[in-house]
Design an enzyme around this catalytic site. Structure first.
Site, PDB file in Angstrom:
ATOM      1  CB  CYS A 123      -0.997  -0.009   1.155  1.00 48.61           C
ATOM      2  SG  CYS A 123      -0.294   0.193   2.800  1.00 48.61           S
ATOM      3  CB  CYS A 197      -3.193   1.492  -1.607  1.00 51.89           C
ATOM      4  SG  CYS A 197      -3.000   3.248  -1.901  1.00 51.89           S
ATOM      5  CB  CYS A 204       3.251  -1.467  -7.201  1.00 52.07           C
ATOM      6  SG  CYS A 204       4.087  -2.992  -6.726  1.00 52.07           S
TER       7      CYS A 204
END
Length: 256
Positions: A123, A197, A204
């Protein structure tokens, strides 16, 4: 008068449509936006939206506004509702087919000497959602899965509600844990990478070893009171419990 025994249960009527079944199958693995489902099932957006509305009306799918840009919505398969609907469907055919549900599914076994399945939760701040998921996966698998978490922009410390909620609701103590940056685990090998998230999903990076990716669109509980924080932890716990059979049946990559 129509004999109700001749009318298929609501779940069957909803799920039997080929396109709706495709959508359910895709959403079983990850939360998606409409445009992503359009690409995955190769059907027009208006048709996808129509069938998603039917699935939402039937209570099988929910939608949450993306916290990344506030314009998109992520669609999520309610696995608890699906499990109950499937059980009720079997029972409507014959009483012997109505199994007692046990969502606390069996944790994956690890053969002697085998590498443990590795799962990374990501997250933004690594202060609430991802450490909760990490702790719950470790708890439910009794350490048989190597669970980790990280943040794309980690906070200095865990959110004040994270430790007490885990301790009170699940008997888990992570008071000695601290948020870490995604870069700190970049060289490690994972079988699954799960973002919790919407912002972290966009930030990411890809991993060279191509782990299985999934996204859980869970709103940030940082501004919620303790009750709201507890609801977020319960939602994550449900998703973790239904993740267990995925870990059990997914292909384990050989050690490098």
């Amino acid at each position: 008068m129509v004999d109700q025994r001749q009318v298929p249960p609501p779940f069957v009527r909803l799920a039997a449509h080929p396109l709706r079944w495709q959508l359910l199958t895709e959403l079983a693995g990850s939360d998606y936006r409409v445009r992503e489902l359009v690409r995955l099932v190769d059907q027009p957006q208006n048709l996808i939206s129509y069938h998603l509305r039917l699935l939402r009306d039937g209570g099988l799918v929910t939608a949450t506004r993306s916290s990344f840009d506030g314009r998109d919505s992520y669609y999520h398969l309610d696995l608890e509702r699906c499990a109950k609907a499937l059980a009720a469907t079997g029972g409507s055919l014959h009483p012997a087919l109505h199994p007692a549900l046990d969502p606390a599914l069996r944790p994956p076994a690890t053969a002697a000497g085998a590498r443990r399945i590795a799962v990374l939760f990501v997250c933004t701040g690594n202060s609430a959602r991802s450490p909760i998921a990490e702790a719950l996966l470790r708890h439910h698998t009794q350490g048989r899965v190597r669970a980790s978490s990280a943040g794309t922009r980690p906070k200095p410390q865990l959110h004040p509600h994270t430790t007490p909620v885990l301790r009170k609701a699940f008997g888990i103590d992570i008071s000695g844990q601290h948020p870490q940056h995604l870069d700190q685990v970049a060289r490690r090998r994972f079988d699954h990478v799960i973002t919790l998230c919407d912002k972290a999903r966009e930030a990411c990076h890809e991993f060279d070893h191509h782990p299985r990716r999934a996204h859980w669109s869970i709103p940030d509980p940082a501004t919620a009171d303790i009750a709201g924080f507890q609801r977020t932890a319960t939602d994550i716990d449900t998703r973790i419990r239904y993740l267990l059979p995925v870990l059990t049946t997914s292909h384990r990559r050989p050690q490098p």
